[in-house]
Design an enzyme around this catalytic site. Structure first.
Site, PDB file in Angstrom:
ATOM      1  N   GLU A 175      37.393  37.575  36.924  1.00 45.20           N
ATOM      2  CA  GLU A 175      37.274  36.119  37.050  1.00 45.20           C
ATOM      3  C   GLU A 175      38.065  35.575  38.235  1.00 45.20           C
ATOM      4  O   GLU A 175      39.266  35.353  38.134  1.00 45.20           O
ATOM      5  CB  GLU A 175      37.751  35.435  35.747  1.00 45.20           C
ATOM      6  CG  GLU A 175      37.659  33.916  35.808  1.00 45.20           C
ATOM      7  CD  GLU A 175      38.022  33.226  34.492  1.00 45.20           C
ATOM      8  OE1 GLU A 175      38.418  33.909  33.538  1.00 45.20           O
ATOM      9  OE2 GLU A 175      37.902  31.987  34.447  1.00 45.20           O
ATOM     10  N   LYS A 217      32.844  36.829  36.432  1.00 47.76           N
ATOM     11  CA  LYS A 217      32.949  35.484  35.849  1.00 47.76           C
ATOM     12  C   LYS A 217      33.403  34.512  36.934  1.00 47.76           C
ATOM     13  O   LYS A 217      34.593  34.262  37.111  1.00 47.76           O
ATOM     14  CB  LYS A 217      33.945  35.504  34.687  1.00 47.76           C
ATOM     15  CG  LYS A 217      34.223  34.134  34.071  1.00 47.76           C
ATOM     16  CD  LYS A 217      34.874  34.246  32.713  1.00 47.76           C
ATOM     17  CE  LYS A 217      35.264  32.880  32.178  1.00 47.76           C
ATOM     18  NZ  LYS A 217      35.633  32.896  30.769  1.00 47.76           N
TER      19      LYS A 217
HETATM   20  P1  13P Z   1      36.434  27.081  30.925  1.00 49.95           P
HETATM   21  O1  13P Z   1      34.990  27.346  30.649  1.00 49.95           O
HETATM   22  O2  13P Z   1      37.050  26.043  30.034  1.00 49.95           O
HETATM   23  O3  13P Z   1      36.707  26.859  32.388  1.00 49.95           O
HETATM   24  O4  13P Z   1      37.227  28.393  30.521  1.00 49.95           O
HETATM   25  C1  13P Z   1      36.719  29.609  30.825  1.00 49.95           C
HETATM   26  C2  13P Z   1      37.819  30.558  30.924  1.00 49.95           C
HETATM   27  O5  13P Z   1      37.821  31.564  30.257  1.00 49.95           O
HETATM   28  C3  13P Z   1      38.916  30.279  31.860  1.00 49.95           C
HETATM   29  O6  13P Z   1      39.673  31.442  32.054  1.00 49.95           O
END
Ligand code: 13P
Length: 325
Positions: A175, A217
């Site tokens: 991510e 992500k």
């Molecule tokens: P949000 O969808 O609230 O941005 O959170 C996703 C997430 O896992 C952030 O690390």
């Protein structure tokens, strides 16, 4: 098909997506306080139990990302959270980073920590039923930001995390979040997101991460929340898909977006519009936190009488996102 590839495919296929319920103790506590709930360990457990016991959750949710605290807690029925998710046919994931800290040399930027001891932690979570993990890097768009330092340090950490997870049998959710905060335009977000993803995939290859055994992500490409710009849904979808097409190898099985502070409805519309592009090599799905659970938390507010209503609200968001796919 390798075991990692099979897990990654399960996470992103069949019109399902991932639910991020892995807020740190600090973040979860402040979200509970905002709705008038005392931020105790037990109340965090009760709230997470409400989420995972939502009827028919497994029809639209393939995996739930848990925080360490929740991972070791039990539901009222005595099952641990990973055991209970497994009973439902939902994969259990674990957030393994230890948070974003000021980056030396660029203290206004952040570096995500948590590599020390990660091999042992991965082994422990895997024994207790985790099949995938998450690590979030955060990058800001601003004057001279993100710096090359911040990008390089964060993609390096992401790649080392991903390698350690795969070695231990967990699929890493990778991510790299380019934050929505700021006054930047849609075009600037596209440029920064593209360049961050380019650096990320170079580093993943360098560290010999098996690309068919990860889930990416990313943020959607949107205009800064302080920009005053409200790009059309189709423009966000186009800018996001262009950034991904330019950078994400076809061997990556799936891309599961974070919601990043978009309203739940907007995040769903953007996800839906991205399905209209032909010949994308990866599945495009959701790994939302706030856009899935936010309205349910607002409905519940700690009132057990509102439990069913809150679950209905969560279910409606999950079903809407599955339909958008
Ligand atoms: P949000 O969808 O609230 O941005 O959170 C996703 C997430 O896992 C952030 O690390």
């Amino acid at each position: 098909m390798s075991a990692l590839n099979k897990i990654a495919r399960t996470l992103v296929s069949n019109r399902r997506g991932i639910l991020a319920a892995d807020e740190s103790i600090g973040t979860m506590s402040s979200r509970l306080e905002k709705v008038g709930v005392e931020p105790t360990e037990e109340n965090r457990r009760i709230y997470r139990e409400l989420i995972v016991t939502t009827p028919r959750l497994s029809e639209s949710i393939s995996g739930v990302i848990l925080a360490d605290e929740t991972f070791h807690q039990e539901l009222d029925n005595g099952r641990t959270f990973p055991e209970f998710l497994d009973d439902l046919g939902i994969l259990a994931g674990i957030k393994v980073d230890t948070g974003a800290k000021p980056l030396a040399g660029s203290p206004e930027e952040k570096i995500t920590e948590g590599l020390d001891g990660l091999r042992e932690r991965v082994a422990g979570y895997e024994r207790l039923g985790a099949t995938f993990a998450k690590w979030r890097a955060v990058l800001t768009i601003g004057d001279n930001q993100p710096s090359a330092r911040a990008v390089q340090a964060n993609v390096h950490a992401l790649a080392r995390y991903a390698g350690l997870c795969q070695e231990g049998g967990l699929v890493p959710i990778v991510e790299p979040e380019v934050l929505m905060d700021g006054t930047h335009s849609l075009a600037q977000c596209q440029q920064v997101t593209t360049s961050v993803l380019e650096s990320l995939f170079e580093e993943l290859e360098l560290m010999r991460v098996q690309l068919d055994g990860i889930v990416l992500k990313p943020n959607m490409v949107v205009a800064g929340s302080g920009s005053g710009e409200q790009p059309a849904v189709a423009d966000v979808a186009r800018a996001t898909v262009d950034a991904l097409r330019a950078t994400v190898p076809a061997s990556v099985p799936g891309i599961a977006f974070l919601s990043g502070g978009q309203s739940p409805e907007t995040a769903t519309e953007h996800l839906g519009a991205m399905q209209n592009f032909d010949a994308l090599p990866w599945e495009l799905t959701y790994s939302f936190g706030r856009a899935l659970v936010g309205p349910a938390l607002e409905t519940w507010r700690g009132d057990e009488g509102k439990r069913v209503a809150a679950q209905e609200v969560l279910s409606a968001r999950a079903v809407a996102n599955a339909a958008a796919r």
